[in-house]
Design a protein around this motif. Structure first.
Motif, PDB file in Angstrom:
ATOM      1  N   ILE A 191       8.002 107.794 -59.537  1.00  0.00           N
ATOM      2  CA  ILE A 191       9.139 106.794 -58.930  1.00  0.00           C
ATOM      3  C   ILE A 191       9.477 105.760 -59.376  1.00  0.00           C
ATOM      4  N   LYS A 225       4.898  99.074 -45.342  1.00  0.00           N
ATOM      5  CA  LYS A 225       5.937  99.295 -45.809  1.00  0.00           C
ATOM      6  C   LYS A 225       7.165  99.384 -46.518  1.00  0.00           C
ATOM      7  N   GLU A 226       7.691  99.742 -46.752  1.00  0.00           N
ATOM      8  CA  GLU A 226       8.632  99.991 -48.168  1.00  0.00           C
ATOM      9  C   GLU A 226       9.444  97.658 -47.660  1.00  0.00           C
ATOM     10  N   LYS A 227       9.009  97.879 -46.647  1.00  0.00           N
ATOM     11  CA  LYS A 227       9.561  95.941 -47.031  1.00  0.00           C
ATOM     12  C   LYS A 227       8.551  95.252 -47.420  1.00  0.00           C
ATOM     13  N   MET A 274       6.117  95.981 -49.547  1.00  0.00           N
ATOM     14  CA  MET A 274       6.104  96.192 -51.162  1.00  0.00           C
ATOM     15  C   MET A 274       7.486  95.896 -52.152  1.00  0.00           C
ATOM     16  N   GLU A 275       8.288  95.688 -51.172  1.00  0.00           N
ATOM     17  CA  GLU A 275       9.273  94.966 -51.490  1.00  0.00           C
ATOM     18  C   GLU A 275       9.217  93.305 -51.720  1.00  0.00           C
ATOM     19  N   HIS A 319       2.900 103.950 -47.627  1.00  0.00           N
ATOM     20  CA  HIS A 319       3.732 104.036 -48.326  1.00  0.00           C
ATOM     21  C   HIS A 319       3.138 102.459 -49.056  1.00  0.00           C
ATOM     22  N   ARG A 329       5.768 102.548 -53.520  1.00  0.00           N
ATOM     23  CA  ARG A 329       7.198 101.459 -53.474  1.00  0.00           C
ATOM     24  C   ARG A 329       6.905 100.703 -54.223  1.00  0.00           C
ATOM     25  N   GLN A 330       5.737  99.870 -54.173  1.00  0.00           N
ATOM     26  CA  GLN A 330       5.593  99.463 -55.189  1.00  0.00           C
ATOM     27  C   GLN A 330       6.414  99.281 -56.423  1.00  0.00           C
ATOM     28  N   SER A 375       8.105 102.045 -57.339  1.00  0.00           N
ATOM     29  CA  SER A 375       9.441 101.962 -57.182  1.00  0.00           C
ATOM     30  C   SER A 375      10.500 100.749 -57.166  1.00  0.00           C
ATOM     31  N   ALA A 376       9.816  99.994 -56.624  1.00  0.00           N
ATOM     32  CA  ALA A 376      10.130  98.299 -56.466  1.00  0.00           C
ATOM     33  C   ALA A 376      10.068  97.579 -57.800  1.00  0.00           C
ATOM     34  N   GLU A 415      12.861  98.888 -60.168  1.00  0.00           N
ATOM     35  CA  GLU A 415      14.072  98.654 -59.789  1.00  0.00           C
ATOM     36  C   GLU A 415      14.406  96.934 -60.001  1.00  0.00           C
TER      37      GLU A 415
END
Length: 348
Positions: free
Chosen positions: A47, A238-240, A242-243, A324, A327-328, A330-331, A334
């Motif tokens: 990812i 989680k996702e937030k 990591m973003e 999660h 996500r680090q 994939s972020a 991106e």
């Protein structure tokens, strides 16, 4: 930290997110060595950055790897990735809570730092209540932990500076320790391990949280700048999270441009960060080695790949997956904070 202690911050758990890794092996040539050896191929879900065979061509990052963890290997790998390190050099290190059992060996760091002219260890104060929340306590902890062989700059001791986040997921700027602007280059020297909220702590986490100022920037990175609930489990995760970390890390990486490089040391990998101090769980996974790269995404991807491919990794994988943490990766992809493919080059 208004009633939030380090002990409470390290408690709690999230639901486990199951991931099914795949297995394979790839023969890699050791750098400067004609011998071939089998090194586990990427097992982390792809990812972030995809691992490829040397000589594949295209836009590929180079990640150097040594299975030997000692001063000589650390110095050798640093010399392979230090082409952009010039002028006054910040060595971003997690110096740990008092008497932390898993922090990087002082003799290794001392030997490396001695080879880097005009360098200093840099840190910032913590948001949580612990041994490093205030500059005074932080200085005492540095003494206890043996970080006495070179200057240590607590970068937010004299305030903050806002660094811009270009195209951030959530942040437009992050308050960093003001001292960060005193340096021309940065070596991100990271003890790779688990993390209570991030799942894992690699090079990205080291600069994302580790360079943010203790009482302003770290609130921003945790998504609690406007309202900080007393119960940390109500903070974004989680996702937030990591973003938010990717936003902050991007600000630091963009600030230094080509004058930043990364080392991950995969040893004593507890599921807990070095912020846990003496309460950190005992590592179950074996020591793996040292990674070095000028590519932030690639080095953290490579570290995860090696951890996912290792034996006795159930505890640390549960920590990564339940938070999660991937996500680090994939972020960062991106945010274009690294190349989409990397080669793992074994040295020594």
């Amino acid at each position: 930290m208004n009633g939030i202690s380090r002990r409470n911050l390290l408690r709690g758990a999230f639901a486990v997110a199951a991931l099914v890794p795949f297995a394979s092996t790839l023969a890699l040539a050791g750098a400067g060595n004609a011998a071939q050896e089998d090194v586990p191929l990427q097992k982390t879900p792809v990812i972030g950055s995809r691992r490829v065979s040397p000589g594949t061509g295209g836009d590929v990052a180079k990640v150097y790897f040594s299975p030997v963890i000692d001063s000589a290997s650390l110095i050798r790998l640093y010399n392979l990735v230090n082409e952009g390190i010039t002028g006054k050099v910040a060595i971003k290190l997690h110096t740990g809570e008092k008497n932390g059992p898993n922090i990087l060996p002082r003799d290794m760091v001392k030997a490396l730092q001695a080879t880097i002219p005009n360098s200093a260890i840099v840190e910032t104060n913590t948001l949580y209540q612990g041994d490093r929340q205030t500059t005074r306590d932080h200085r005492e902890t540095l003494q206890v932990n043996g970080w006495t062989f070179c200057p240590v700059d607590i970068m937010d001791e004299h305030g903050d500076v806002n660094l811009p986040v270009q195209g951030g997921f959530h942040l437009k700027e992050v308050a960093m320790g003001k001292g960060i602007t005193d340096y021309d280059s940065m070596l991100v020297l990271t003890h790779f391990k688990g993390h209570a909220m991030g799942g894992f702590g690699g090079s990205m986490k080291n600069i994302a949280i580790g360079c943010a100022s203790g009482q302003v920037g770290k609130r921003q990175v945790h998504g609690v700048a406007e309202n900080m609930p007393a119960d940390w489990k109500q903070w974004p995760g989680k996702e937030k999270l990591m973003e938010l970390m990717a936003d902050s890390a991007k600000a630091v990486a963009d600030h230094f441009g080509k004058h930043i490089t990364y080392i991950n040391v995969l040893r004593n990998m507890s599921v807990d960060c070095d912020c846990a101090g003496t309460s950190a769980q005992k590592p179950e996974i074996r020591d793996i080695g040292i990674l070095a790269s000028t590519d932030l995404l690639a080095i953290d991807q490579a570290a995860c790949d090696l951890v996912f491919a290792s034996e006795n990794n159930q505890a640390i994988l549960e920590r990564i997956n339940s938070r999660h943490g991937l996500r680090q990766l994939s972020a960062m992809a991106e945010h274009k904070m690294g190349k989409p493919a990397y080669e793992l080059i074994t040295v020594g």
